[in-house]
Design a protein around this motif. Sequence first.
Motif, PDB file in Angstrom:
ATOM      1  N   ARG A 129       0.853  -1.213  -0.057  1.00 12.68           N
ATOM      2  CA  ARG A 129       0.344  -0.024   0.076  1.00 12.68           C
ATOM      3  C   ARG A 129       0.863   1.182  -0.148  1.00 12.68           C
ATOM      4  NH1 ARG A 129      -4.268   2.279   4.353  1.00 12.68           N
ATOM      5  NH2 ARG A 129      -3.377   4.350   3.989  1.00 12.68           N
ATOM      6  N   ASP A 181       0.627  13.300  -1.479  1.00 10.47           N
ATOM      7  CA  ASP A 181       0.012  12.834  -0.422  1.00 10.47           C
ATOM      8  C   ASP A 181      -1.625  12.292  -1.000  1.00 10.47           C
ATOM      9  OD1 ASP A 181       0.172  11.735   2.431  1.00 10.47           O
ATOM     10  OD2 ASP A 181      -1.869  12.622   2.076  1.00 10.47           O
ATOM     11  N   ARG A 281     -11.636   1.663  12.236  1.00  9.35           N
ATOM     12  CA  ARG A 281     -10.596   1.005  13.184  1.00  9.35           C
ATOM     13  C   ARG A 281     -10.768   0.975  14.601  1.00  9.35           C
ATOM     14  NH1 ARG A 281      -6.636   2.722   8.959  1.00  9.35           N
ATOM     15  NH2 ARG A 281      -7.277   1.523   7.176  1.00  9.35           N
ATOM     16  N   TYR A 311     -14.175  12.360   6.795  1.00 12.95           N
ATOM     17  CA  TYR A 311     -13.084  11.620   6.636  1.00 12.95           C
ATOM     18  C   TYR A 311     -12.949  11.710   5.239  1.00 12.95           C
ATOM     19  CZ  TYR A 311      -8.681   8.861   7.271  1.00 12.95           C
ATOM     20  OH  TYR A 311      -7.445   8.717   7.283  1.00 12.95           O
ATOM     21  N   LEU A 315      -4.817  13.307   3.669  1.00 11.54           N
ATOM     22  CA  LEU A 315      -4.435  14.229   4.849  1.00 11.54           C
ATOM     23  C   LEU A 315      -4.515  15.594   4.450  1.00 11.54           C
ATOM     24  CD1 LEU A 315      -3.361  14.232   7.587  1.00 11.54           C
ATOM     25  CD2 LEU A 315      -0.860  14.145   6.584  1.00 11.54           C
TER      26      LEU A 315
END
Length: 404
Positions: A129, A181, A281, A311, A315
Amino acid sequence: MQQLLLPTTSYPSPLFPLKSHPFPRKQQFCLRDGLSLYAPPKMASFSGFVAKSQMQTTADGGDANGFSTLMEYVGKGGLDVGDELVVLLYHIQYACKRIAALVASPFNSALGKYSGLSAGTSGSGGSDRDKPKPLDIVANEIILSSLRNSAKVSVMASEEDDAPIWINDDGPFVVVLDPLDGSRNIDASIPTGTIFGIYKRLVELDHLPTEEKASLNSLQSGTRLVAAGYVLYSSATILCASFGSGTHAFTLDHSTGDFILTHPSIRIPPRGQIYSVNDARYFDWPEGLRQYINTVRQGKGKYPKKYSARYICSLVADFHRTLLYGGLAMNPRDHLRLVYEANPLSFLAEQAGGKGSDGKSRILSIQPVKLHQRLPLFLGSLEDMDELESYEDVQQKVNPGYEV
Ligand SMILES: O=P(O)(O)OC[C@H]1O[C@](O)(COP(=O)(O)O)[C@@H](O)[C@@H]1O
């Protein structure tokens, strides 16, 4: 008079020959020491408004409409960050405009197939990944060639490279960066970003072997940052930067190729109503983080409002929203990098009145020991961050290396 030419690099892929400059050729303007750059053409950038280069400048560097370009804002009529940093910024913003065009290109999905670029090895030695995609590699090359052309950079340390690249013995600056990113998001046209931090070269290390001084220069503590920024590639291309006196954002005017100051002196609201985290998570989180999120989503925290979740999983985009609207953006596991991501974004957060933490300590005070060092990252509004940290147990220790 010494004259700096526009960067001449082209994309490494034959798919993207740079036949002509993607933005209008600029007029020349002079810096204090006789260096020169190309200034924006004196034309209206959009209906009803004109960039400052057309305006009468007031004593504080402003103008009647309050519009100025990035290069004007940092130059001697504005913040006056110094000629060498102005030149470096010119080259960084130029590279980012090329990356903005690249991520929006109809051909980028074929980049790997026809250019001979395949996903490389991860600079951080991580999972599949984490391996760079062709676009990561091209973005990295674009920035490297711009930094070379600037002649202002001694070393570039990139998330995409195993080791820092020594560029120029006399370059006064060290640049750390994540060139693209969130590149996993590109196929779905989800926003991505470039993150960068700028340090001064440590001249006291000049006598060391190249490899050693490259590494030590790149491992400077975040408290030594001279400037940091990100560029968000989204519905608008936004360059947000701080030079140690506030955080300011500039929006790309595609008609002129200039970044125009649109968000001067950003202040993160002391409280937001948004938390941003990958909450799939949840079951790997520690008790403190679960409790915090459960508390604020029910409106039972110190700020008696029910928080909402957002979300994007990119980032720069999640941080940009947090900067403007307040709240928290976090990744509680050891995933994001201290040198390339956490330090530059924490610098911007602090300069906007917010906070950057690993859940226990101030990010900028953590001395990096490894280039690709990863850590939990929490960024956002001062009061929200203080409340989160009061739960103490917020760092996710279980980190199985998620596939998506
Ligand atoms: O999988 P998670 O933990 O939600 O991580 C998502 C985060 O990883 C990133 O994609 C960065 O990871 P990469 O550097 O490996 O691309 C961020 O943009 C995003 O915030």
